[in-house]
Design a protein around this motif. Structure first.
Motif, PDB file in Angstrom:
ATOM      1  N   PRO A 188       0.801  -1.230   0.000  1.00  0.00           N
ATOM      2  CA  PRO A 188       0.000   0.000   0.000  1.00  0.00           C
ATOM      3  C   PRO A 188       0.827   1.271   0.000  1.00  0.00           C
ATOM      4  O   PRO A 188       0.290   2.350  -0.242  1.00  0.00           O
ATOM      5  CB  PRO A 188      -0.827  -0.121   1.282  1.00  0.00           C
ATOM      6  N   ARG A 189       2.119   1.148   0.227  1.00  0.00           N
ATOM      7  CA  ARG A 189       2.991   2.322   0.209  1.00  0.00           C
ATOM      8  C   ARG A 189       3.415   2.703  -1.203  1.00  0.00           C
ATOM      9  O   ARG A 189       3.924   3.812  -1.433  1.00  0.00           O
ATOM     10  CB  ARG A 189       4.230   2.070   1.067  1.00  0.00           C
ATOM     11  N   VAL A 190       3.237   1.783  -2.165  1.00  0.00           N
ATOM     12  CA  VAL A 190       3.652   2.019  -3.560  1.00  0.00           C
ATOM     13  C   VAL A 190       2.461   1.752  -4.472  1.00  0.00           C
ATOM     14  O   VAL A 190       2.011   0.611  -4.611  1.00  0.00           O
ATOM     15  CB  VAL A 190       4.835   1.117  -3.960  1.00  0.00           C
ATOM     16  N   GLU A 209      -1.450   5.595   3.625  1.00  0.00           N
ATOM     17  CA  GLU A 209      -0.199   4.829   3.648  1.00  0.00           C
ATOM     18  C   GLU A 209       0.697   5.107   2.445  1.00  0.00           C
ATOM     19  O   GLU A 209       1.917   4.927   2.531  1.00  0.00           O
ATOM     20  CB  GLU A 209      -0.518   3.332   3.703  1.00  0.00           C
ATOM     21  N   ALA A 210       0.117   5.495   1.320  1.00  0.00           N
ATOM     22  CA  ALA A 210       0.887   5.629   0.081  1.00  0.00           C
ATOM     23  C   ALA A 210       2.014   6.639   0.215  1.00  0.00           C
ATOM     24  O   ALA A 210       1.819   7.758   0.695  1.00  0.00           O
ATOM     25  CB  ALA A 210      -0.037   6.026  -1.065  1.00  0.00           C
ATOM     26  N   LEU A 211       3.205   6.235  -0.218  1.00  0.00           N
ATOM     27  CA  LEU A 211       4.389   7.095  -0.188  1.00  0.00           C
ATOM     28  C   LEU A 211       4.918   7.409  -1.578  1.00  0.00           C
ATOM     29  O   LEU A 211       5.497   8.472  -1.792  1.00  0.00           O
ATOM     30  CB  LEU A 211       5.503   6.431   0.631  1.00  0.00           C
ATOM     31  N   ALA A 226       7.531  10.787  -5.422  1.00  0.00           N
ATOM     32  CA  ALA A 226       7.157  10.853  -4.012  1.00  0.00           C
ATOM     33  C   ALA A 226       5.833  11.595  -3.863  1.00  0.00           C
ATOM     34  O   ALA A 226       5.554  12.551  -4.601  1.00  0.00           O
ATOM     35  CB  ALA A 226       8.251  11.547  -3.208  1.00  0.00           C
ATOM     36  N   ILE A 227       5.029  11.180  -2.906  1.00  0.00           N
ATOM     37  CA  ILE A 227       3.716  11.778  -2.676  1.00  0.00           C
ATOM     38  C   ILE A 227       3.850  12.931  -1.677  1.00  0.00           C
ATOM     39  O   ILE A 227       4.408  12.752  -0.596  1.00  0.00           O
ATOM     40  CB  ILE A 227       2.731  10.727  -2.149  1.00  0.00           C
ATOM     41  N   PRO A 228       3.363  14.117  -2.024  1.00  0.00           N
ATOM     42  CA  PRO A 228       3.437  15.258  -1.093  1.00  0.00           C
ATOM     43  C   PRO A 228       2.625  15.000   0.177  1.00  0.00           C
ATOM     44  O   PRO A 228       1.688  14.196   0.177  1.00  0.00           O
ATOM     45  CB  PRO A 228       2.844  16.413  -1.906  1.00  0.00           C
ATOM     46  N   VAL A 229       2.972  15.704   1.231  1.00  0.00           N
ATOM     47  CA  VAL A 229       2.244  15.542   2.493  1.00  0.00           C
ATOM     48  C   VAL A 229       0.795  16.005   2.348  1.00  0.00           C
ATOM     49  O   VAL A 229      -0.091  15.520   3.047  1.00  0.00           O
ATOM     50  CB  VAL A 229       2.937  16.301   3.644  1.00  0.00           C
ATOM     51  N   LYS A 230       0.539  16.926   1.425  1.00  0.00           N
ATOM     52  CA  LYS A 230      -0.814  17.343   1.107  1.00  0.00           C
ATOM     53  C   LYS A 230      -0.807  17.942  -0.291  1.00  0.00           C
ATOM     54  O   LYS A 230       0.251  18.351  -0.790  1.00  0.00           O
ATOM     55  CB  LYS A 230      -1.341  18.364   2.123  1.00  0.00           C
ATOM     56  N   LYS A 237       6.018  13.114   1.750  1.00  0.00           N
ATOM     57  CA  LYS A 237       5.892  12.213   2.891  1.00  0.00           C
ATOM     58  C   LYS A 237       7.212  11.492   3.159  1.00  0.00           C
ATOM     59  O   LYS A 237       7.647  11.351   4.298  1.00  0.00           O
ATOM     60  CB  LYS A 237       4.794  11.176   2.627  1.00  0.00           C
ATOM     61  N   LYS A 238       7.834  11.015   2.072  1.00  0.00           N
ATOM     62  CA  LYS A 238       9.125  10.339   2.181  1.00  0.00           C
ATOM     63  C   LYS A 238       9.897  10.592   0.896  1.00  0.00           C
ATOM     64  O   LYS A 238       9.583  10.012  -0.149  1.00  0.00           O
ATOM     65  CB  LYS A 238       8.955   8.842   2.411  1.00  0.00           C
ATOM     66  N   SER A 239      10.883  11.467   0.951  1.00  0.00           N
ATOM     67  CA  SER A 239      11.679  11.786  -0.232  1.00  0.00           C
ATOM     68  C   SER A 239      12.505  10.581  -0.652  1.00  0.00           C
ATOM     69  O   SER A 239      12.741   9.645   0.136  1.00  0.00           O
ATOM     70  CB  SER A 239      12.602  12.966   0.061  1.00  0.00           C
ATOM     71  N   LEU A 240      12.955  10.589  -1.885  1.00  0.00           N
ATOM     72  CA  LEU A 240      13.875   9.565  -2.362  1.00  0.00           C
ATOM     73  C   LEU A 240      15.220   9.712  -1.643  1.00  0.00           C
ATOM     74  O   LEU A 240      15.509  10.766  -1.074  1.00  0.00           O
ATOM     75  CB  LEU A 240      14.032   9.692  -3.878  1.00  0.00           C
ATOM     76  N   PRO A 241      16.043   8.671  -1.613  1.00  0.00           N
ATOM     77  CA  PRO A 241      17.297   8.715  -0.849  1.00  0.00           C
ATOM     78  C   PRO A 241      18.203   9.894  -1.213  1.00  0.00           C
ATOM     79  O   PRO A 241      18.385  10.210  -2.396  1.00  0.00           O
ATOM     80  CB  PRO A 241      17.960   7.375  -1.212  1.00  0.00           C
ATOM     81  N   LYS A 242      18.766  10.530  -0.204  1.00  0.00           N
ATOM     82  CA  LYS A 242      19.597  11.722  -0.406  1.00  0.00           C
ATOM     83  C   LYS A 242      20.784  11.460  -1.320  1.00  0.00           C
ATOM     84  O   LYS A 242      21.205  12.335  -2.079  1.00  0.00           O
ATOM     85  CB  LYS A 242      20.088  12.247   0.946  1.00  0.00           C
TER      86      LYS A 242
END
Length: 289
Positions: A188-190, A209-211, A226-230, A237-242
């Protein structure tokens, strides 16, 4: 011959009166527009917008400057003339689709109303449509008339309004597709879309749950976003790896171990690979970060 006469005020114009006339263009195939503050001409007009001190929609009067205004939305934003016009004609302009009309009101009309009525808090910062419209007014250095600038502004506003309607219709039409993708997600996160469709409004409404969203690009490769917080936020919500920031080609392939990795935006909100499987591998790595 024009079927009706529409009056709005003369002189300096704003987004609310400009967009009101643009909206009325979509309703009436022809009309005579008069920009004036002459009370007799206002009295004789079929429709009066943003002048006259009356709000009587059944009589074609759409002003909000009178004492007490002309009402407000549930969120406290008062109606300007554009909001009043949209209340009466918005569904008709959107081909009878009330959901589309409501979406356009939320994304465009209410923002213009808020700025015009001095309720700018909560409206996105930066150059606004209201400011853009105001720049069609002639400056003190230009030897042009306000009416010429007004006509140019209405042409511009008509195009903007049409695109807002098309965008809202597209987003609403895609709702079922995105909802099914959420339901079918193995994790559900993807959320995986088999074709790109507008997804933000539906994902935010249906999935906490979706990120990440994975979808095909128009060139055949695949993207992870990445899905924005709103909706409208630049915070995810969770950025890709730095470690992926700004990398492309071999540099990104070496960092991720994915042979067909293509790029990762420096803002860490979107990346891509040649294949679906590799993009899903990106999602797996991002989730584990």
């Amino acid at each position: 011959m024009p079927d009706i006469t529409i009056v709005t005020h003369s002189g300096n114009f704003h987004a609310d009166d400009v967009f009101s006339i643009a909206a009325l263009r979509a309703v009436f195939p022809s009309f005579k527009l008069i920009r004036t503050r002459d009370e007799e001409l206002i009295r004789q007009a079929d429709i009066v917008v943003d002048v006259g001190g009356e709000y009587e929609p059944d009589s074609g009067r759409f002003d909000h400057h009178q004492r007490g205004g002309a009402g407000e939305r549930e969120n406290g934003i008062p109606y300007s003339s554009f909001g009043l016009i949209w209340q009466k004609y918005g569904v008709e302009i959107c081909q009878g689709n009330a959901e589309v009309a409501q979406a356009v009101d939320a994304d465009l009309v209410s923002a213009i109303d808020a700025i015009d009525c001095g309720y700018g808090d909560g409206v996105a910062k930066g150059v606004s449509l209201s400011q853009t419209i105001s720049m069609f007014n002639p400056t003190w250095q230009e030897d042009t008339h306000f009416d010429e600038g007004f006509d140019e502004a209405v042409d511009f506003a008509s195009r903007v309004l049409n695109r807002f309607i098309a965008s809202a219709d597209g987003g609403i039409s895609a709702k079922d597709i995105v909802a099914k993708a959420i339901e079918d997600a193995e994790d559900p996160r993807v959320i995986v879309l088999e074709q790109y469709t507008p997804w933000k409004r539906t994902v935010h409404a249906l999935s906490k749950e979706a990120l990440y969203i994975v979808y095909p690009s128009d060139t055949g490769q695949w993207r992870i976003q990445a899905i924005p917080v709103k909706p409208g936020s630049f915070e995810d919500k969770k950025s890709l790896p730095k470690a992926w920031a700004g990398l492309s080609g071999k540099a990104l392939q070496d960092e991720t171990g994915i042979s067909d990795a293509m790029f990762c935006h420096n803002g860490l909100f979107i990346a891509g690979c040649e294949s679906f499987d590799s993009t899903m591998k990106m999602a797996e790595l991002a989730l584990a970060e």
